[in-house]
Design a protein around this motif. Structure first.
Motif, PDB file in Angstrom:
ATOM      1  N   LEU A   7      15.761   1.765  -4.513  1.00 30.27           N
ATOM      2  CA  LEU A   7      14.536   2.393  -4.969  1.00 30.27           C
ATOM      3  C   LEU A   7      14.073   3.396  -3.915  1.00 30.27           C
ATOM      4  O   LEU A   7      13.959   3.076  -2.738  1.00 30.27           O
ATOM      5  CB  LEU A   7      13.447   1.337  -5.181  1.00 30.27           C
ATOM      6  N   TYR A   9      11.333   5.901  -4.597  1.00 31.72           N
ATOM      7  CA  TYR A   9       9.898   6.181  -4.706  1.00 31.72           C
ATOM      8  C   TYR A   9       9.333   5.456  -5.915  1.00 31.72           C
ATOM      9  O   TYR A   9       9.975   5.352  -6.944  1.00 31.72           O
ATOM     10  CB  TYR A   9       9.660   7.688  -4.865  1.00 31.72           C
ATOM     11  N   THR A  10       8.139   4.937  -5.768  1.00 26.48           N
ATOM     12  CA  THR A  10       7.475   4.283  -6.884  1.00 26.48           C
ATOM     13  C   THR A  10       5.972   4.511  -6.790  1.00 26.48           C
ATOM     14  O   THR A  10       5.439   4.741  -5.706  1.00 26.48           O
ATOM     15  CB  THR A  10       7.764   2.770  -6.909  1.00 26.48           C
ATOM     16  N   THR A  11       5.312   4.456  -7.914  1.00 22.73           N
ATOM     17  CA  THR A  11       3.857   4.605  -7.947  1.00 22.73           C
ATOM     18  C   THR A  11       3.176   3.292  -8.289  1.00 22.73           C
ATOM     19  O   THR A  11       1.995   3.275  -8.603  1.00 22.73           O
ATOM     20  CB  THR A  11       3.450   5.672  -8.981  1.00 22.73           C
ATOM     21  N   ASP A  12       3.914   2.188  -8.236  1.00 17.49           N
ATOM     22  CA  ASP A  12       3.343   0.887  -8.592  1.00 17.49           C
ATOM     23  C   ASP A  12       2.299   0.430  -7.580  1.00 17.49           C
ATOM     24  O   ASP A  12       1.286  -0.140  -7.944  1.00 17.49           O
ATOM     25  CB  ASP A  12       4.439  -0.170  -8.701  1.00 17.49           C
ATOM     26  N   GLY A  13       2.509   0.654  -6.312  1.00 16.34           N
ATOM     27  CA  GLY A  13       1.571   0.223  -5.276  1.00 16.34           C
ATOM     28  C   GLY A  13       0.666   1.372  -4.888  1.00 16.34           C
ATOM     29  O   GLY A  13       0.518   2.353  -5.595  1.00 16.34           O
ATOM     30  N   THR A  17      -6.531  -0.911  -5.542  1.00 16.67           N
ATOM     31  CA  THR A  17      -6.397  -2.355  -5.506  1.00 16.67           C
ATOM     32  C   THR A  17      -6.757  -2.926  -6.867  1.00 16.67           C
ATOM     33  O   THR A  17      -7.605  -2.388  -7.569  1.00 16.67           O
ATOM     34  CB  THR A  17      -7.320  -2.967  -4.440  1.00 16.67           C
ATOM     35  N   PRO A  18      -6.129  -4.016  -7.227  1.00 16.52           N
ATOM     36  CA  PRO A  18      -6.455  -4.625  -8.514  1.00 16.52           C
ATOM     37  C   PRO A  18      -7.872  -5.206  -8.491  1.00 16.52           C
ATOM     38  O   PRO A  18      -8.429  -5.476  -7.428  1.00 16.52           O
ATOM     39  CB  PRO A  18      -5.405  -5.721  -8.674  1.00 16.52           C
TER      40      PRO A  18
END
Length: 107
Positions: A7, A9-13, A17-18
């Motif tokens: 992986l 690059y990701t935009t999940d984090g 904040t939740p």
């Protein structure tokens, strides 16, 4: 795309904040407890009021009312009210006048 590709690059984090979970406070036994604590406060004492079965808004309003009547500071932390200084006798009589059953707890 390959399944074994790393992986990149990701935009999940990220900085978002939740939402906080609303933790239900345990219901009390109908008795309001007043205790005096000095631990972790450099010797300064506070009166801690626990056992109030009130919503957060009502708890904030009661804390503001108590601070005004006592003429001192305080805060609401995790369902309990902290009032600065040793004002247990006044707080006990005031809360009993509002219809609560109050016990002095601790030293």
């Amino acid at each position: 795309m390959k399944d074994d590709a790393p992986l990149v690059y990701t935009t999940d984090g990220g900085r978002i904040t939740p939402a906080k979970e609303i933790v239900a406070r345990p219901k009390g036994d109908g008795i309001v407890r007043l205790s005096r604590q000095t631990s972790g406060r450099k010797g300064k004492g506070v009166c801690v009021i626990t056992g109030l079965d009130l919503e957060d808004v009502a708890l904030q309003q009661l804390a503001a009312e108590l601070k005004k009547k006592c003429g001192c500071g305080g805060t609401v932390i995790e369902g309990s009210i902290e009032i600065q200084g040793d004002k247990r006798d006044f707080l006990k009589s005031y809360l009993e006048g509002k219809g609560y059953r109050v016990k002095l707890a601790g030293g």
